[in-house]
Design a protein around this motif. Structure first.
Motif, PDB file in Angstrom:
ATOM      1  N   LEU A  53       0.826  -1.205   0.000  1.00  0.00           N
ATOM      2  CA  LEU A  53       0.000   0.000   0.000  1.00  0.00           C
ATOM      3  C   LEU A  53       0.866   1.263   0.000  1.00  0.00           C
ATOM      4  CD1 LEU A  53      -2.858  -1.002   2.459  1.00  0.00           C
ATOM      5  CD2 LEU A  53      -2.966  -0.800  -0.029  1.00  0.00           C
ATOM      6  N   GLY A  54       1.966   1.229   0.739  1.00  0.00           N
ATOM      7  CA  GLY A  54       2.890   2.358   0.734  1.00  0.00           C
ATOM      8  C   GLY A  54       3.519   2.573  -0.628  1.00  0.00           C
ATOM      9  N   ALA A  55       3.830   1.488  -1.332  1.00  0.00           N
ATOM     10  CA  ALA A  55       4.411   1.603  -2.672  1.00  0.00           C
ATOM     11  C   ALA A  55       3.414   2.212  -3.641  1.00  0.00           C
ATOM     12  CB  ALA A  55       4.853   0.227  -3.161  1.00  0.00           C
ATOM     13  N   VAL A  56       2.168   1.802  -3.561  1.00  0.00           N
ATOM     14  CA  VAL A  56       1.143   2.348  -4.448  1.00  0.00           C
ATOM     15  C   VAL A  56       0.927   3.830  -4.155  1.00  0.00           C
ATOM     16  CG1 VAL A  56      -1.310   2.245  -5.016  1.00  0.00           C
ATOM     17  CG2 VAL A  56       0.016   0.152  -4.866  1.00  0.00           C
ATOM     18  N   TYR A  57       0.895   4.186  -2.861  1.00  0.00           N
ATOM     19  CA  TYR A  57       0.717   5.596  -2.504  1.00  0.00           C
ATOM     20  C   TYR A  57       1.886   6.443  -3.023  1.00  0.00           C
ATOM     21  CZ  TYR A  57       0.739   9.867   0.168  1.00  0.00           C
ATOM     22  OH  TYR A  57       0.788  11.189   0.515  1.00  0.00           O
ATOM     23  N   LEU A  58       3.117   5.976  -2.809  1.00  0.00           N
ATOM     24  CA  LEU A  58       4.275   6.737  -3.268  1.00  0.00           C
ATOM     25  C   LEU A  58       4.311   6.854  -4.788  1.00  0.00           C
ATOM     26  CD1 LEU A  58       7.115   5.504  -0.886  1.00  0.00           C
ATOM     27  CD2 LEU A  58       6.088   7.765  -0.981  1.00  0.00           C
ATOM     28  N   ALA A  59       3.902   5.812  -5.478  1.00  0.00           N
ATOM     29  CA  ALA A  59       3.897   5.868  -6.943  1.00  0.00           C
ATOM     30  C   ALA A  59       2.884   6.894  -7.443  1.00  0.00           C
ATOM     31  CB  ALA A  59       3.590   4.488  -7.516  1.00  0.00           C
ATOM     32  N   PHE A  60       1.676   6.879  -6.891  1.00  0.00           N
ATOM     33  CA  PHE A  60       0.675   7.863  -7.319  1.00  0.00           C
ATOM     34  C   PHE A  60       1.078   9.284  -6.925  1.00  0.00           C
ATOM     35  CE2 PHE A  60      -2.533   4.361  -7.594  1.00  0.00           C
ATOM     36  CZ  PHE A  60      -2.756   4.507  -8.946  1.00  0.00           C
ATOM     37  N   ALA A  61       1.631   9.448  -5.733  1.00  0.00           N
ATOM     38  CA  ALA A  61       2.060  10.786  -5.321  1.00  0.00           C
ATOM     39  C   ALA A  61       3.202  11.284  -6.195  1.00  0.00           C
ATOM     40  CB  ALA A  61       2.476  10.770  -3.849  1.00  0.00           C
ATOM     41  N   GLY A  62       4.129  10.410  -6.532  1.00  0.00           N
ATOM     42  CA  GLY A  62       5.239  10.799  -7.400  1.00  0.00           C
ATOM     43  C   GLY A  62       4.779  11.169  -8.797  1.00  0.00           C
ATOM     44  N   LEU A  63       3.857  10.373  -9.347  1.00  0.00           N
ATOM     45  CA  LEU A  63       3.334  10.697 -10.671  1.00  0.00           C
ATOM     46  C   LEU A  63       2.538  11.991 -10.666  1.00  0.00           C
ATOM     47  CD1 LEU A  63       2.259   7.197 -11.981  1.00  0.00           C
ATOM     48  CD2 LEU A  63       4.113   8.637 -12.819  1.00  0.00           C
ATOM     49  N   ARG A  64       1.802  12.230  -9.585  1.00  0.00           N
ATOM     50  CA  ARG A  64       1.038  13.479  -9.485  1.00  0.00           C
ATOM     51  C   ARG A  64       1.979  14.684  -9.451  1.00  0.00           C
ATOM     52  NH1 ARG A  64      -2.159  14.080  -4.216  1.00  0.00           N
ATOM     53  NH2 ARG A  64      -0.073  14.549  -3.586  1.00  0.00           N
ATOM     54  N   LEU A  65       3.075  14.556  -8.680  1.00  0.00           N
ATOM     55  CA  LEU A  65       4.044  15.653  -8.628  1.00  0.00           C
ATOM     56  C   LEU A  65       4.729  15.857  -9.975  1.00  0.00           C
ATOM     57  CD1 LEU A  65       5.728  15.194  -5.140  1.00  0.00           C
ATOM     58  CD2 LEU A  65       4.347  17.103  -5.907  1.00  0.00           C
ATOM     59  N   LEU A  66       5.029  14.768 -10.667  1.00  0.00           N
ATOM     60  CA  LEU A  66       5.632  14.897 -11.995  1.00  0.00           C
ATOM     61  C   LEU A  66       4.702  15.626 -12.960  1.00  0.00           C
ATOM     62  CD1 LEU A  66       7.362  11.471 -12.639  1.00  0.00           C
ATOM     63  CD2 LEU A  66       8.439  13.698 -12.522  1.00  0.00           C
ATOM     64  N   MET A  67       3.438  15.260 -12.939  1.00  0.00           N
ATOM     65  CA  MET A  67       2.478  15.909 -13.847  1.00  0.00           C
ATOM     66  C   MET A  67       2.300  17.379 -13.482  1.00  0.00           C
ATOM     67  SD  MET A  67       1.578  13.869 -16.119  1.00  0.00           S
ATOM     68  CE  MET A  67       3.055  12.920 -16.107  1.00  0.00           C
ATOM     69  N   ARG A  68       2.282  17.672 -12.180  1.00  0.00           N
ATOM     70  CA  ARG A  68       2.140  19.062 -11.758  1.00  0.00           C
ATOM     71  C   ARG A  68       3.354  19.885 -12.167  1.00  0.00           C
ATOM     72  NH1 ARG A  68       1.131  19.697  -5.664  1.00  0.00           N
ATOM     73  NH2 ARG A  68      -0.537  18.257  -6.184  1.00  0.00           N
ATOM     74  N   SER A  69       4.548  19.276 -12.096  1.00  0.00           N
ATOM     75  CA  SER A  69       5.744  20.026 -12.468  1.00  0.00           C
ATOM     76  C   SER A  69       5.835  20.245 -13.985  1.00  0.00           C
ATOM     77  CB  SER A  69       6.992  19.307 -11.972  1.00  0.00           C
ATOM     78  OG  SER A  69       7.250  18.156 -12.757  1.00  0.00           O
ATOM     79  N   LEU A  70       5.365  19.293 -14.749  1.00  0.00           N
ATOM     80  CA  LEU A  70       5.463  19.417 -16.201  1.00  0.00           C
ATOM     81  C   LEU A  70       4.394  20.330 -16.796  1.00  0.00           C
ATOM     82  CD1 LEU A  70       6.292  15.750 -17.202  1.00  0.00           C
ATOM     83  CD2 LEU A  70       7.829  17.700 -17.178  1.00  0.00           C
ATOM     84  N   PHE A  71       3.188  20.260 -16.267  1.00  0.00           N
ATOM     85  CA  PHE A  71       2.087  20.993 -16.878  1.00  0.00           C
ATOM     86  C   PHE A  71       1.647  22.227 -16.097  1.00  0.00           C
ATOM     87  CE2 PHE A  71       1.465  16.599 -18.448  1.00  0.00           C
ATOM     88  CZ  PHE A  71       1.815  16.866 -19.759  1.00  0.00           C
ATOM     89  N   ASN A  72       2.331  22.573 -15.020  1.00  0.00           N
ATOM     90  CA  ASN A  72       2.097  23.805 -14.262  1.00  0.00           C
ATOM     91  C   ASN A  72       0.630  24.051 -13.914  1.00  0.00           C
ATOM     92  OD1 ASN A  72       4.802  24.471 -14.224  1.00  0.00           O
ATOM     93  ND2 ASN A  72       4.659  25.617 -16.138  1.00  0.00           N
ATOM     94  N   ASP A  73       0.123  23.277 -12.962  1.00  0.00           N
ATOM     95  CA  ASP A  73      -1.266  23.477 -12.517  1.00  0.00           C
ATOM     96  C   ASP A  73      -1.401  24.897 -12.121  1.00  0.00           C
ATOM     97  OD1 ASP A  73      -2.498  20.401 -11.121  1.00  0.00           O
ATOM     98  OD2 ASP A  73      -2.780  21.313 -13.048  1.00  0.00           O
TER      99      ASP A  73
END
Length: 73
Positions: A53-73
């Motif tokens: 569960l921790g791995a899934v949470y970290l993966a989704f949080a990491g992908l969310r941060l990557l998308m936020r950094s690339l597309f500038n919410d």
């Protein structure tokens, strides 16, 4: 449109932490099911599930941060 370097590095760090957990969690769960006669079976199984569960949470949080950094919410 520029990339936010701070968020990008945070996202990559989270994904880097998630990668080993994605392999360790199922291994621990497999080990728990192999040793069913052991007294610590349920504890090891719970730890394995928590790691997954921790791995899934970290993966989704990491992908969310990557998308936020690339597309500038």
């Amino acid at each position: 449109m520029s990339t936010n370097k701070e968020l990008l590095s945070k996202g990559i760090k989270k994904l880097a932490w998630a990668l080993p957990l994605l392999f360790i969690g199922p291994s621990v769960i497999y080990n728990a099911f192999i040793n069913k006669e052991n007294v610590w079976h349920y504890l090891v199984l719970g730890i394995g599930i928590a790691v997954c569960l921790g791995a899934v949470y970290l993966a989704f949080a990491g992908l969310r941060l990557l998308m936020r950094s690339l597309f500038n919410d």
